[in-house]
Design an enzyme around this catalytic site. Structure first.
Site, PDB file in Angstrom:
ATOM      1  CD  GLU A 287      45.101  48.484  39.465  1.00 28.45           C
ATOM      2  OE1 GLU A 287      44.744  47.640  40.309  1.00 28.45           O
ATOM      3  OE2 GLU A 287      46.512  48.599  38.863  1.00 28.45           O
ATOM      4  CG  HIS A 308      32.730  36.521  12.542  1.00 28.52           C
ATOM      5  ND1 HIS A 308      32.115  36.126  11.409  1.00 28.52           N
ATOM      6  CD2 HIS A 308      33.874  37.132  12.323  1.00 28.52           C
ATOM      7  CE1 HIS A 308      32.834  36.319  10.413  1.00 28.52           C
ATOM      8  NE2 HIS A 308      33.864  37.158  10.731  1.00 28.52           N
ATOM      9  CE  LYS A 422      44.961  43.808  47.377  1.00 28.40           C
ATOM     10  NZ  LYS A 422      46.341  44.766  47.343  1.00 28.40           N
TER      11      LYS A 422
HETATM   12  O1  PA5 Z   1      49.384  48.896  39.468  1.00 27.81           O
HETATM   13  C1  PA5 Z   1      49.289  48.413  40.655  1.00 27.81           C
HETATM   14  O2  PA5 Z   1      49.957  49.066  41.344  1.00 27.81           O
HETATM   15  C2  PA5 Z   1      49.078  47.071  40.934  1.00 27.81           C
HETATM   16  O3  PA5 Z   1      48.182  46.416  39.746  1.00 27.81           O
HETATM   17  C3  PA5 Z   1      49.915  46.038  41.286  1.00 27.81           C
HETATM   18  O4  PA5 Z   1      50.981  45.735  40.210  1.00 27.81           O
HETATM   19  C4  PA5 Z   1      49.365  44.572  41.506  1.00 27.81           C
HETATM   20  O5  PA5 Z   1      48.503  44.698  42.633  1.00 27.81           O
HETATM   21  C5  PA5 Z   1      50.237  43.875  42.170  1.00 27.81           C
HETATM   22  O6  PA5 Z   1      51.057  44.456  43.414  1.00 27.81           O
HETATM   23  P1  PA5 Z   1      52.223  43.913  43.964  1.00 27.81           P
HETATM   24  O7  PA5 Z   1      53.577  44.218  42.897  1.00 27.81           O
HETATM   25  O8  PA5 Z   1      52.507  44.533  45.132  1.00 27.81           O
HETATM   26  O9  PA5 Z   1      52.407  42.344  44.132  1.00 27.81           O
END
Ligand code: PA5
Length: 434
Positions: A287, A308, A422
């Protein structure tokens, strides 16, 4: 004292000292930019300073809350996704014994939900926790994440049906933004206990805030040890020297390998207890780096299981891979292979050998075979399964991620691409526009 350590002898021939030197000259600039808070995403680097991430009172509050939960609850249910899930799951799976939830005297059982939209998962979970004393920790920085919010609604309704609305208030703890968001509003209006998430720490860097620390403490893990380990590595990963700073070295090698077409990194773990550390690592790097058509695709393998299956692909498939082994030097248990008089399986040559000795040999053999097969590799060693070493590891990977993303010229702290699915999903679901 031993520490988490990093070695890279199996990149020889792929990465030269001249190339590393040249990348290090850019890392020096990034190092300064991070200190001066002049890098892209500089409003999200609060995690760099472990002491500022969380204060002593908050740690005390988390510890006391966890103590109370451990005494009075049978089930701790942690709801969250992405960074609001993976860090805690990683710590619990790595530091608790394998199968810990199955142990008769283990209390509370720790379950995670809100990380998927599976009706079967949720329904099976509700059946599992029925009639047990439950505490729910709903974790979301934005407070609007669909998976977490939908799961929370279902669980809340379920609890209300079982216990009545009034009693449910004391069974819910929110971890969310200090001021804003639907979850913060809910916590205020309904009077739920809550913990804050610092403004300057994004989800995947938040394991050492209340996001990760409350579930981890509820599992009976020493959260001070985790924080101390991270603080150890805050110092180590701030040294402006490529040989002494494992995060800078790791980031520099990854960067050089990427420029040579090694665009997939495999985190190869030798312990099942590391499965969710690998999941956390994938989110952290994926990410953070995957932007503007750039980045190294992070995947993970569990050895020797995957030797394996994917082992064939690693050894002889497309040569766009490099590998980082994640190993534990000293395991808690010692189990040796018994001698067998008949020796029908021909294993007596290993009689008396520890299983971990064989596991370690599998590591050495695969590291060497993969290197010879065109997959350069590095190794991160964790001395033991302790909170302190895990804290060191968390910080090491976080700092490497930041440097790697900045070397690529992307903002490692945002995730604009996550919005695309989303938007489409909300349209299909008919979500009203604000
Ligand atoms: O690293 C990030 O910001 C994302 O992966 C969030 O942790 C994830 O989308 C969850 O978001 P939130 O804590 O707002 O529910």
């Amino acid at each position: 004292m031993k520490n988490v350590s990093f070695q890279s002898k199996n990149v020889a021939g792929y990465v030269s000292s001249q190339e590393l030197k040249s990348v290090f000259s850019v890392i020096k600039l990034i190092h300064e930019a991070l200190i001066k808070k002049e890098c892209p995403g500089n409003d999200s680097i609060g995690w760099l300073n472990v002491d500022s991430t969380i204060n002593k009172e908050l740690v005390k509050d988390i510890d006391e809350t966890a103590k109370d939960i451990r005494k009075n609850c049978d089930v701790f249910l942690s709801l969250g996704i992405g960074g609001s899930y993976l860090g805690a799951k990683a710590a619990v799976e790595f530091l608790k014994p394998n199968f810990f939830n199955e142990f008769k005297n283990e209390r509370p059982k720790i379950y995670f939900a809100g990380q998927n939209l599976s009706a079967d998962y949720l329904s099976d979970l509700l059946k599992l926790i029925r009639g047990r004393r439950i505490i729910v920790n709903v974790i979301s920085k934005s407070g609007t994440t669909t998976e977490t919010a939908a799961t929370f609604r279902v669980i809340k309704k379920y609890l209300e049906t079982l216990y009545g609305k009034k009693k449910v208030k004391d069974k819910i703890i929110c971890t969310t933004d200090k001021r804003e968001g639907a979850l913060r509003r809910m916590a205020k209006e309904q009077g739920y206990k809550s913990f804050p998430i610092p403004d300057d720490i994004g989800g995947r860097f938040s394991v050492l805030t209340a996001v990760g620390l409350l579930p981890i403490a509820c599992a009976g893990i020493d959260i001070k040890g985790l924080l101390e380990g991270a603080a150890d590595f805050e110092k180590k990963c701030n040294i402006l020297n490529l040989e002494q700073n494992p995060a800078y070295k790791y980031a520099a090698i990854r960067h050089v390998l990427r420029t040579k077409g090694k665009t997939i990194e495999i985190l190869s773990c030798l312990q099942p207890s590391l499965r969710y550390v690998a999941e956390w690592w994938k989110q952290l790097f994926g990410e953070s780096e995957g932007k503007k058509g750039k980045g190294i695709f992070p995947v993970s393998c569990e050895f020797s299981t995957d030797l394996h299956s994917l082992g064939q692909m690693i050894q002889e498939g497309r040569r766009n891979l490099f590998e980082t082994f994640l190993i534990v030097d000293n395991l808690n248990a010692k189990i040796s292979i018994p001698r067998d008089k008949a020796n029908l399986d021909g294993l007596n040559y290993l009689a008396g050998r520890d299983i971990e000795y064989i596991n370690n040999t599998a590591y050495q053999a695969s590291a060497s075979a993969h290197y010879e097969g065109g997959v350069p590799n590095m190794t991160v060693s964790i001395p033991k399964r302790t909170p302190r070493y895990l804290g060191q590891l968390f910080y090491f990977f976080e700092k490497t991620t930041a440097i790697s993303g900045l070397l690529l010229g992307v903002n490692p702290f945002d995730q604009p691409g996550v919005e695309a699915y989303k938007k489409k999903m909300f349209k299909l679901l008919g979500k009203p526009k604000k």
